[in-house]
Scaffold this motif. Sequence first.
Motif, PDB file in Angstrom:
ATOM      1  N   UNK A 190       0.556  -1.347  -0.691  1.00 23.00           N
ATOM      2  CA  UNK A 190       0.329   0.510  -0.507  1.00 23.00           C
ATOM      3  C   UNK A 190       0.920   1.027   0.369  1.00 23.00           C
ATOM      4  N   UNK A 191       1.290   1.421   0.718  1.00 22.28           N
ATOM      5  CA  UNK A 191       2.148   2.571   0.643  1.00 22.28           C
ATOM      6  C   UNK A 191       3.673   2.399  -0.579  1.00 22.28           C
ATOM      7  N   UNK A 192       3.863   1.794  -1.279  1.00 20.66           N
ATOM      8  CA  UNK A 192       4.390   1.790  -1.984  1.00 20.66           C
ATOM      9  C   UNK A 192       3.506   2.081  -3.417  1.00 20.66           C
ATOM     10  N   UNK A 193       2.306   1.954  -3.257  1.00 15.85           N
ATOM     11  CA  UNK A 193       1.107   2.443  -4.490  1.00 15.85           C
ATOM     12  C   UNK A 193       1.626   3.738  -3.957  1.00 15.85           C
ATOM     13  N   UNK A 194       0.755   4.016  -3.190  1.00 12.31           N
ATOM     14  CA  UNK A 194       0.209   5.079  -2.869  1.00 12.31           C
ATOM     15  C   UNK A 194       1.690   6.578  -3.119  1.00 12.31           C
ATOM     16  N   UNK A 195       2.749   6.284  -2.666  1.00 12.18           N
ATOM     17  CA  UNK A 195       3.601   7.136  -2.977  1.00 12.18           C
ATOM     18  C   UNK A 195       3.989   7.929  -3.906  1.00 12.18           C
TER      19      UNK A 195
ATOM     20  N   UNK B 158      12.140   6.003   9.327  1.00  8.35           N
ATOM     21  CA  UNK B 158      12.611   6.278  10.648  1.00  8.35           C
ATOM     22  C   UNK B 158      11.755   8.314  10.937  1.00  8.35           C
ATOM     23  N   UNK B 159      12.501   8.222  10.292  1.00 10.33           N
ATOM     24  CA  UNK B 159      13.249   9.952  10.166  1.00 10.33           C
ATOM     25  C   UNK B 159      11.513  10.722   8.940  1.00 10.33           C
ATOM     26  N   UNK B 160      11.460   9.567   8.327  1.00 12.62           N
ATOM     27  CA  UNK B 160      10.046  10.143   7.577  1.00 12.62           C
ATOM     28  C   UNK B 160       9.303  10.142   8.865  1.00 12.62           C
ATOM     29  N   UNK B 161       8.666   9.713   9.493  1.00 15.25           N
ATOM     30  CA  UNK B 161       8.016   9.494  10.748  1.00 15.25           C
ATOM     31  C   UNK B 161       7.396  10.849  11.662  1.00 15.25           C
ATOM     32  N   UNK B 162       6.817  11.650  12.109  1.00 13.89           N
ATOM     33  CA  UNK B 162       6.553  12.826  12.428  1.00 13.89           C
ATOM     34  C   UNK B 162       6.584  12.696  14.160  1.00 13.89           C
ATOM     35  N   UNK B 163       7.719  13.519  15.283  1.00 14.18           N
ATOM     36  CA  UNK B 163       7.433  13.526  16.541  1.00 14.18           C
ATOM     37  C   UNK B 163       5.786  13.364  16.530  1.00 14.18           C
ATOM     38  N   UNK B 164       4.989  14.132  15.854  1.00 11.79           N
ATOM     39  CA  UNK B 164       3.652  14.493  16.561  1.00 11.79           C
ATOM     40  C   UNK B 164       3.079  13.511  15.383  1.00 11.79           C
ATOM     41  N   UNK B 165       3.282  11.992  15.702  1.00 12.29           N
ATOM     42  CA  UNK B 165       2.820  11.480  14.966  1.00 12.29           C
ATOM     43  C   UNK B 165       1.300  11.162  16.065  1.00 12.29           C
ATOM     44  N   UNK B 166       1.205  10.903  17.286  1.00 10.19           N
ATOM     45  CA  UNK B 166      -0.013  10.656  17.735  1.00 10.19           C
ATOM     46  C   UNK B 166      -0.834  11.613  17.353  1.00 10.19           C
ATOM     47  N   UNK B 167      -0.580  13.529  17.123  1.00 13.76           N
ATOM     48  CA  UNK B 167      -0.706  14.356  17.053  1.00 13.76           C
ATOM     49  C   UNK B 167      -2.264  14.300  15.760  1.00 13.76           C
ATOM     50  N   UNK B 168      -1.862  13.395  14.813  1.00 14.66           N
ATOM     51  CA  UNK B 168      -2.099  13.063  13.895  1.00 14.66           C
ATOM     52  C   UNK B 168      -3.355  12.119  13.685  1.00 14.66           C
ATOM     53  N   UNK B 169      -3.056  11.545  14.718  1.00 12.03           N
ATOM     54  CA  UNK B 169      -4.265  10.786  15.543  1.00 12.03           C
ATOM     55  C   UNK B 169      -5.160  10.669  14.135  1.00 12.03           C
ATOM     56  N   UNK B 170      -5.878  12.086  14.547  1.00 17.21           N
ATOM     57  CA  UNK B 170      -7.458  12.603  13.682  1.00 17.21           C
ATOM     58  C   UNK B 170      -7.398  12.221  12.580  1.00 17.21           C
ATOM     59  N   UNK B 171      -6.335  12.121  11.993  1.00 17.70           N
ATOM     60  CA  UNK B 171      -6.859  12.599  10.328  1.00 17.70           C
ATOM     61  C   UNK B 171      -7.337  10.747   9.793  1.00 17.70           C
ATOM     62  N   UNK B 172      -7.679  11.185   8.839  1.00 16.84           N
ATOM     63  CA  UNK B 172      -8.787  10.226   7.889  1.00 16.84           C
ATOM     64  C   UNK B 172      -7.638   8.950   8.034  1.00 16.84           C
ATOM     65  N   UNK B 173      -6.527   9.654   7.066  1.00 12.29           N
ATOM     66  CA  UNK B 173      -5.953   8.409   6.889  1.00 12.29           C
ATOM     67  C   UNK B 173      -4.779   7.100   8.180  1.00 12.29           C
TER      68      UNK B 173
ATOM     69  N   UNK C 180      -5.770   3.504   9.629  1.00 13.94           N
ATOM     70  CA  UNK C 180      -4.329   2.712   9.850  1.00 13.94           C
ATOM     71  C   UNK C 180      -4.330   1.806  11.462  1.00 13.94           C
ATOM     72  N   UNK C 181      -4.372   2.727  11.748  1.00 11.19           N
ATOM     73  CA  UNK C 181      -4.348   1.990  13.455  1.00 11.19           C
ATOM     74  C   UNK C 181      -5.946   0.914  13.561  1.00 11.19           C
ATOM     75  N   UNK C 182      -6.801   1.211  12.843  1.00 16.52           N
ATOM     76  CA  UNK C 182      -8.159   0.035  13.328  1.00 16.52           C
ATOM     77  C   UNK C 182      -7.834  -0.839  12.279  1.00 16.52           C
ATOM     78  N   UNK C 183      -7.195  -1.022  11.657  1.00 14.71           N
ATOM     79  CA  UNK C 183      -6.638  -2.418  10.926  1.00 14.71           C
ATOM     80  C   UNK C 183      -5.832  -3.247  11.913  1.00 14.71           C
ATOM     81  N   UNK C 184      -5.702  -2.790  13.276  1.00 12.60           N
ATOM     82  CA  UNK C 184      -4.886  -3.739  13.966  1.00 12.60           C
ATOM     83  C   UNK C 184      -5.747  -4.170  15.119  1.00 12.60           C
ATOM     84  N   UNK C 185      -5.577  -4.337  15.710  1.00 14.28           N
ATOM     85  CA  UNK C 185      -6.481  -5.299  17.259  1.00 14.28           C
ATOM     86  C   UNK C 185      -5.907  -3.811  18.405  1.00 14.28           C
ATOM     87  N   UNK C 186      -6.474  -3.891  18.965  1.00 15.56           N
ATOM     88  CA  UNK C 186      -6.271  -2.907  19.891  1.00 15.56           C
ATOM     89  C   UNK C 186      -4.554  -2.847  20.860  1.00 15.56           C
ATOM     90  N   UNK C 187      -4.206  -3.404  21.149  1.00 18.07           N
ATOM     91  CA  UNK C 187      -3.495  -3.428  22.058  1.00 18.07           C
ATOM     92  C   UNK C 187      -2.065  -3.384  20.669  1.00 18.07           C
TER      93      UNK C 187
END
Length: 282
Positions: free
Chosen positions: A148-153, A214-229, A233-240
């Motif tokens: 998915x990442x490679x296709x969307x990039x 790793x350098x491409x992942x922003x320090x504020x990744x958690x703040x972006x959790x409200x973004x749809x994509x 992404x997180x919803x595709x995993x089990x909660x833990x």
Amino acid sequence: MRISEIAALVGVTTRAVRHYHHLGLLPEPARLANGYRQYSVRDAVALARIRRLTELGLGLDEVRDVIADDAGHELAEVLGELDADLARQEAEIRTRRARLAALLTRAADGRLTADDELSPELADFFAELGPQDDNSAMAAKDRELLALLETAAPPEERGRLVAAMRSMAAAPGAAERARRVYALLDDLADADPADSRVETAARALADCLPPDLAAQIPAGAEAAADQGVLKAFFADFARAQAEAVRRAMQKIGTTESTETTESTETPERPGTMTDTTEGKRE
């Protein structure tokens, strides 16, 4: 000539003629006493030119520019750009046909797999990794997400992405670390997000990613959790599992931010960056 007659003569529709009038490409002709437009041969010549230019691939805005430029310089420039664009499309078609030929050959030999739908670079990378671990749901998910990442990039980013993955896979012990991460995350399928194993999995995942990714992942990744994509992404995993991935992203972003800050300071305190980084990880 009436509008239907000039349209039939030049080979366009009456709707197209009216549209060209609306855009100012074709001047409005004189009207008869009954209100009908009366077209001349000159109008037919102008309309035929518009048709020729559009058949060459020019857009209507470009046709307007060409018509407005009596010296023909605009036409030469537009045709040059059009030719370059057609050459690019031609090269892309040749590349696609070559890939299709290779896929058809594999299909004829009975060797066509789902991985062959991927880009050649990613398919080769998966081939280097060897057979997928059918006992790990997370290993299968990882391949799906990488595809998915490679296709969307963007095209210019795909080569960098695959190169980063190759670098990670080529590192000593990479396969063993990946299998450990898969196992840790698989074990969290039915776990509670507060389970102590979540932190262990997060640390292992953060340590497994190559620095350039790793350098491409922003320090504020958690703040972006409200973004749809990212939310999807997180919803595709089990909660833990999602919690472990979220913490890993936080760790990577924090470490990267710390290293960037320390690299801009004067080197008067040896070991500060290491100490700070270790403090962030504890």
